[in-house]
Design a protein around this motif. Structure first.
Motif, PDB file in Angstrom:
ATOM      1  N   LEU A 208       2.020 -29.754  -0.724  1.00 23.58           N
ATOM      2  CA  LEU A 208       1.496 -30.454  -0.158  1.00 23.58           C
ATOM      3  C   LEU A 208       1.228 -30.033   1.164  1.00 23.58           C
ATOM      4  O   LEU A 208       0.556 -30.955   1.740  1.00 23.58           O
TER       5      LEU A 208
ATOM      6  N   ILE B 258      -5.067 -35.695   0.075  1.00 23.89           N
ATOM      7  CA  ILE B 258      -4.371 -35.385  -1.604  1.00 23.89           C
ATOM      8  C   ILE B 258      -3.427 -36.493  -1.201  1.00 23.89           C
ATOM      9  O   ILE B 258      -2.324 -37.003  -0.516  1.00 23.89           O
TER      10      ILE B 258
ATOM     11  N   HIS C  30      -0.085 -38.081  -2.519  1.00 22.63           N
ATOM     12  CA  HIS C  30       1.235 -38.149  -2.428  1.00 22.63           C
ATOM     13  C   HIS C  30       1.967 -39.401  -2.810  1.00 22.63           C
ATOM     14  O   HIS C  30       3.251 -39.782  -1.621  1.00 22.63           O
TER      15      HIS C  30
ATOM     16  N   SER D 261       1.397 -37.984  -8.721  1.00 19.51           N
ATOM     17  CA  SER D 261      -0.109 -38.039  -8.324  1.00 19.51           C
ATOM     18  C   SER D 261      -0.887 -36.445  -7.171  1.00 19.51           C
ATOM     19  O   SER D 261      -1.623 -36.602  -7.114  1.00 19.51           O
ATOM     20  N   CYS D 262       0.516 -35.697  -7.127  1.00 14.52           N
ATOM     21  CA  CYS D 262      -0.010 -33.905  -6.540  1.00 14.52           C
ATOM     22  C   CYS D 262      -0.666 -33.479  -7.444  1.00 14.52           C
ATOM     23  O   CYS D 262      -0.371 -32.019  -7.038  1.00 14.52           O
TER      24      CYS D 262
ATOM     25  N   ALA E 202       1.753 -29.851  -6.765  1.00 11.46           N
ATOM     26  CA  ALA E 202       1.613 -29.266  -5.221  1.00 11.46           C
ATOM     27  C   ALA E 202       3.013 -29.648  -4.213  1.00 11.46           C
ATOM     28  O   ALA E 202       3.600 -28.619  -3.192  1.00 11.46           O
ATOM     29  N   CYS E 203       3.970 -30.697  -4.494  1.00 16.95           N
ATOM     30  CA  CYS E 203       4.912 -31.598  -3.474  1.00 16.95           C
ATOM     31  C   CYS E 203       5.945 -30.223  -3.973  1.00 16.95           C
ATOM     32  O   CYS E 203       6.711 -29.766  -3.311  1.00 16.95           O
TER      33      CYS E 203
ATOM     34  N   LEU F  59      -8.148 -29.447  -6.587  1.00 14.44           N
ATOM     35  CA  LEU F  59      -7.733 -30.935  -6.044  1.00 14.44           C
ATOM     36  C   LEU F  59      -8.434 -31.397  -7.483  1.00 14.44           C
ATOM     37  O   LEU F  59      -9.534 -31.389  -7.750  1.00 14.44           O
TER      38      LEU F  59
ATOM     39  N   SER G 105     -10.298 -36.128  -3.812  1.00 16.32           N
ATOM     40  CA  SER G 105     -10.086 -35.009  -3.426  1.00 16.32           C
ATOM     41  C   SER G 105     -10.518 -34.135  -3.007  1.00 16.32           C
ATOM     42  O   SER G 105     -11.877 -33.924  -2.771  1.00 16.32           O
TER      43      SER G 105
END
Length: 102
Positions: free
Chosen positions: A22, A32, A34, A44-45, A80-81, A95, A100
């Protein structure tokens, strides 16, 4: 240092060891979602890791529990985070969702 390839755009980013996907995407001005600011609370990521999964940190319990609540997850799914780059190999991600890679 790893090279991150972001699909569907094909853009590549150099990412330092310990950086979350992220943070790398936001630093490269890649769009993206987040919503929870990287706390693994919203999902959401959600991304797909196409190549280089061993170059990312292992999935922790909190991330795994969040992934279990998302429709459309699979063996390549990550948040991603939460996915940190280990710097051991290059990574290719996809993505997902509307907008995305903007």
């Amino acid at each position: 240092m790893s090279i991150l390839t972001v699909m569907p755009s094909g853009k590549t980013i150099e990412v330092a060891e310990g950086t979350t996907l992220l943070a790398a995407l936001l630093g490269a001005e890649m769009g993206i979602l987040h919503k929870c600011e990287g706390q693994a609370k919203c999902g959401s990521c959600h991304i797909y890791v196409q190549e280089g999964r061993k170059g990312l940190s292992k999935i922790a319990r909190e991330e795994n529990e969040r992934l279990d609540t998302i429709v459309g997850i699979g063996s390549k799914s990550r948040l991603a985070c939460q996915a940190k780059v280990l710097g051991t190999e290059n990574i290719k991600i996809e993505l997902l969702g509307f907008g995305s890679g903007i």
